[in-house]
Design a protein around this motif. Structure first.
Motif, mmCIF file in Angstrom:
data_model
loop_
_atom_site.group_PDB
_atom_site.id
_atom_site.type_symbol
_atom_site.label_atom_id
_atom_site.label_comp_id
_atom_site.label_asym_id
_atom_site.label_seq_id
_atom_site.Cartn_x
_atom_site.Cartn_y
_atom_site.Cartn_z
ATOM 1 N N TYR A 123 24.221 -44.529 34.604
ATOM 2 C CA TYR A 123 23.548 -44.766 33.321
ATOM 3 C C TYR A 123 23.103 -46.217 33.177
ATOM 4 C CZ TYR A 123 22.860 -44.360 28.202
ATOM 5 O OH TYR A 123 22.343 -44.358 26.925
ATOM 6 N N GLY A 124 24.049 -47.143 33.372
ATOM 7 C CA GLY A 124 23.711 -48.555 33.245
ATOM 8 C C GLY A 124 22.648 -48.985 34.237
ATOM 9 N N ASN A 125 22.706 -48.438 35.438
ATOM 10 C CA ASN A 125 21.721 -48.775 36.473
ATOM 11 C C ASN A 125 20.329 -48.294 36.084
ATOM 12 O OD1 ASN A 125 20.796 -49.653 39.078
ATOM 13 N ND2 ASN A 125 20.853 -47.518 39.742
ATOM 14 N N ARG A 161 12.161 -30.932 30.048
ATOM 15 C CA ARG A 161 13.616 -30.898 30.207
ATOM 16 C C ARG A 161 14.321 -31.679 29.099
ATOM 17 N NH1 ARG A 161 17.221 -33.126 35.362
ATOM 18 N NH2 ARG A 161 19.210 -32.260 34.638
ATOM 19 N N VAL A 162 13.792 -32.843 28.762
ATOM 20 C CA VAL A 162 14.399 -33.663 27.705
ATOM 21 C C VAL A 162 14.345 -32.943 26.364
ATOM 22 C CG1 VAL A 162 14.094 -35.769 26.343
ATOM 23 C CG2 VAL A 162 14.050 -35.890 28.841
ATOM 24 N N CYS A 163 13.223 -32.347 26.046
ATOM 25 C CA CYS A 163 13.093 -31.623 24.774
ATOM 26 C C CYS A 163 14.079 -30.459 24.705
ATOM 27 C CB CYS A 163 11.665 -31.111 24.594
ATOM 28 S SG CYS A 163 10.458 -32.415 24.266
ATOM 29 N N ALA A 177 26.149 -32.329 31.393
ATOM 30 C CA ALA A 177 24.716 -31.988 31.418
ATOM 31 C C ALA A 177 23.860 -33.223 31.172
ATOM 32 C CB ALA A 177 24.426 -30.917 30.377
ATOM 33 N N LEU A 178 24.306 -34.095 30.277
ATOM 34 C CA LEU A 178 23.544 -35.306 29.994
ATOM 35 C C LEU A 178 23.552 -36.258 31.192
ATOM 36 C CD1 LEU A 178 24.570 -35.894 26.281
ATOM 37 C CD2 LEU A 178 22.299 -35.323 27.145
ATOM 38 N N VAL A 232 20.760 -38.168 33.690
ATOM 39 C CA VAL A 232 20.820 -39.567 34.122
ATOM 40 C C VAL A 232 20.642 -39.662 35.636
ATOM 41 C CG1 VAL A 232 22.326 -41.582 34.357
ATOM 42 C CG2 VAL A 232 22.259 -40.334 32.182
ATOM 43 N N ARG A 233 21.411 -38.852 36.372
ATOM 44 C CA ARG A 233 21.340 -38.919 37.839
ATOM 45 C C ARG A 233 19.950 -38.521 38.353
ATOM 46 N NH1 ARG A 233 26.780 -37.379 36.997
ATOM 47 N NH2 ARG A 233 26.257 -35.159 36.881
ATOM 48 N N ASP A 234 19.377 -37.495 37.757
ATOM 49 C CA ASP A 234 18.042 -37.061 38.186
ATOM 50 C C ASP A 234 16.977 -38.103 37.838
ATOM 51 O OD1 ASP A 234 19.082 -34.773 39.242
ATOM 52 O OD2 ASP A 234 18.515 -33.474 37.570
ATOM 53 N N SER A 235 17.198 -38.837 36.771
ATOM 54 C CA SER A 235 16.244 -39.887 36.390
ATOM 55 C C SER A 235 16.288 -41.035 37.384
ATOM 56 C CB SER A 235 16.554 -40.384 34.975
ATOM 57 O OG SER A 235 16.394 -39.348 34.024
ATOM 58 N N ASN A 236 17.483 -41.367 37.851
ATOM 59 C CA ASN A 236 17.594 -42.382 38.899
ATOM 60 C C ASN A 236 16.907 -41.910 40.181
ATOM 61 O OD1 ASN A 236 18.995 -44.816 38.097
ATOM 62 N ND2 ASN A 236 20.791 -43.546 37.700
#
Length: 547
Positions: free
Chosen positions: A385-387, A416-418, A439-440, A444-448
């Motif tokens: 998350y922080g990264n 996906r966000v909605c 799930a949240l 985060v991991r997929d966004s990285n």
């Protein structure tokens, strides 16, 4: 919709430990979520300042019960505030209004013929020259053979009568008490057997309670409810408001749960509001506590509410299993515990909240391990998350002059966000907090992963439009994560709200518009792995438990 949330009231006889937090944190998650949804929320709790545990502590330290209650009530409030708990009313059971409301409920129960008097046998300590409160009597549980208090066995969860204990002894002096007669009020629980069976059956059918609450409540009902005493020969507590019984107090097991109602009245008085908004059949209620408090919320409190015709009965019972520490049972008497004032001195509140929610004993006992706590912080909060936040916003700072670019958000990511607002909201409402936070962090991991695959450090040189779209998508995701994670990690969400200039947090999609960033700062800092051994050594030094 009105939502009432009641957090169990910790005894004001010692500091909070992480077992308390593990049971209580999700009440704040619920409150924050429903407020973001725009619902009317009343979230209450308080310090239990009456009854035996406080009297025992006061006697041990040679001070008054008020001094003990004041000390720990103030400490509790400070800890809850530092952890971000958003109680609408955090009160105490020695408040004059609580005493008044409890006495009014007692008299209403008496008026409705739900109480009667009976001469009973009770343990009397000749050495201490007093009748002993149930918690002042210790011995062997007649049901399972474990060490138990006179009111309840923590090992098998059976509610007890202290005279049933084998090898009884006075907790204060250690002598064996005798049995003498005394007169007390009793509540007609047996008469409510069928109504409570239907109530528990409905909760089971609708999946409203945790499995442990259903199983334990069904067990009590199978064994058959028995009438229980509602008064005791104690000096510390709410006085029985009946002539001839003024020297007796209302038993804490009935008095403490009425605190949910008295706290709502206190909130209404302080805010010129009407507590009736939260005491009607349309209200949804959540009661958040540990496994050892189940019968008081699934049997006793519904019995009281039914008897005085008050709605709603507990809709959701959120009852966690037990938390162990480094694979050993948490023990306050032997100091095998992690105390909240101490852990707050060394770690961020969001780190504590994250670990205790993500690793909560929702359906079975869970273990607190310093190794897992620190690795979880470094890998999930800092490393994931922080990264994501730092690499994205630092990129904006470096290449876009602190103003996020005009770009188009990726349509699949937006979809996906909605969808997450509905999915995570449903999980929170159903008290599946571990699944919600997992799930949240999957987002985060997929966004990285998305950031890595797009390589904006190359795009900025080769494809400016593509780079703007990548960064816009990441900033959009971060802004929405700030809202979606707000119930769980409020402090980091507040930091993001400030950095991204989010005017108001809501439980709905935060659309993307270019924005000027305020000072970019780290959400989390790395915890040195040497702290693992240091914390374990501190824990071991403070206990007499053998390895």
């Amino acid at each position: 919709m009105s939502v009432f949330i009641g957090g169990a009231w910790p005894y004001a006889n010692g500091s909070l430990h992480i077992g308390h937090l593990s049971s209580l944190l999700t009440g704040d998650v619920l409150a924050r979520y429903f407020r973001l949804k725009g619902e009317d929320v009343l979230y209450v709790s308080g310090s239990d300042c009456n009854g035996t545990p406080i009297a025992i502590k006061a006697k041990q330290e040679g001070v008054s019960t008020k001094e003990i209650a004041d000390k720990y009530h103030n400490e509790f409030k400070d800890c809850f505030e530092k952890l971000g708990f958003t109680f609408d009313c955090y009160t105490r059971t020695d408040h004059s209004l609580h005493h008044q409301v409890v006495q009014e409920v007692f008299l209403e129960l008496l008026k409705k013929d739900k109480l009667y008097t009976k001469v009973e046998s009770q343990c009397f300590c000749k050495t201490c020259n007093q009748f002993l409160a149930d918690r002042y009597v210790e011995g062997i549980c007649p049901n399972c053979g474990a060490e138990a208090r006179g009111d309840q066995c923590d090992y098998c969860s059976k509610l007890l009568n202290p005279i049933e204990l084998i090898q009884k002894r006075c907790r204060t002096c250690g002598d064996s008490p005798i049995v003498e007669s005394t007169e007390h009020f009793y509540m007609k629980l047996r008469a409510l057997q069928e109504e409570l069976e239907n109530f528990v059956s409905h909760a089971k059918k609708e999946g409203l309670w945790r499995d442990n609450a259903i199983q334990l409540s069904e067990r009590y009902l199978r064994e058959g409810l028995v009438d229980r005493a509602v008064s005791r020969d104690l000096s510390n507590g709410v006085r029985v408001p009946v002539k001839g019984f003024e020297n007796k107090t209302i038993y804490v097991w009935i008095e403490a749960v009425i605190g949910y109602y008295s706290a709502s009245k206190q909130w209404a008085k302080e805010h010129q509001a009407d507590e009736a908004l939260f005491w009607n059949k349309e209200t949804i209620s959540y009661y958040v506590h540990g496994k050892d408090n189940i019968p008081f919320h699934s049997i006793i409190w519904p019995a009281i509410l039914k008897s005085i015709d008050k709605q709603p009965l507990p809709t959701h019972i959120v009852s966690n299993e037990f938390l162990t520490i480094e694979q050993k049972k948490l023990s306050t008497s032997r100091n095998w515990a992690i105390w909240v004032p101490d852990i707050l001195k060394r770690y961020q509140p969001d780190s504590i909240r994250y670990f205790l929610i993500a690793n909560a004993p929702e359906s079975r006992d869970a273990d607190f391990s310093w190794r897992e706590f620190i690795y979880s912080h470094n890998s999930e909060l800092l490393g994931a998350y922080g990264n994501l936040v730092n690499r994205t916003l630092k990129f904006v700072e470096k290449y876009y002059g602190c103003t996020t670019p005009k770009g188009k958000v990726d349509s699949m990511i937006r979809k996906r966000v909605c969808a997450a607002y509905d999915e995570i909201g449903a999980l929170i409402k159903d008290t599946k907090f571990k699944l919600a936070i997992e799930a949240l962090f999957s987002i985060v991991r997929d966004s990285n992963k998305y950031f890595d695959e797009k390589k904006p450090w190359n795009q900025i040189k080769e494809d400016e439009i593509g780079c703007a779209n990548t960064i816009a998508t990441c900033v959009y995701t971060i802004a929405n994560l700030a809202q979606l994670l707000n119930p769980f990690l409020p402090f980091s969400s507040q930091t993001l709200q400030r950095m991204l200039g989010i005017s108001e947090m809501k439980w709905m999609e935060a659309s993307y518009n270019p924005v000027s960033l305020s000072k970019v700062e780290l959400l989390f800092e790395k915890i040195d792995l040497d702290r693992i051994d240091e914390e374990i050594e501190i824990l071991r030094r403070g206990t007499d438990i053998e390895e």
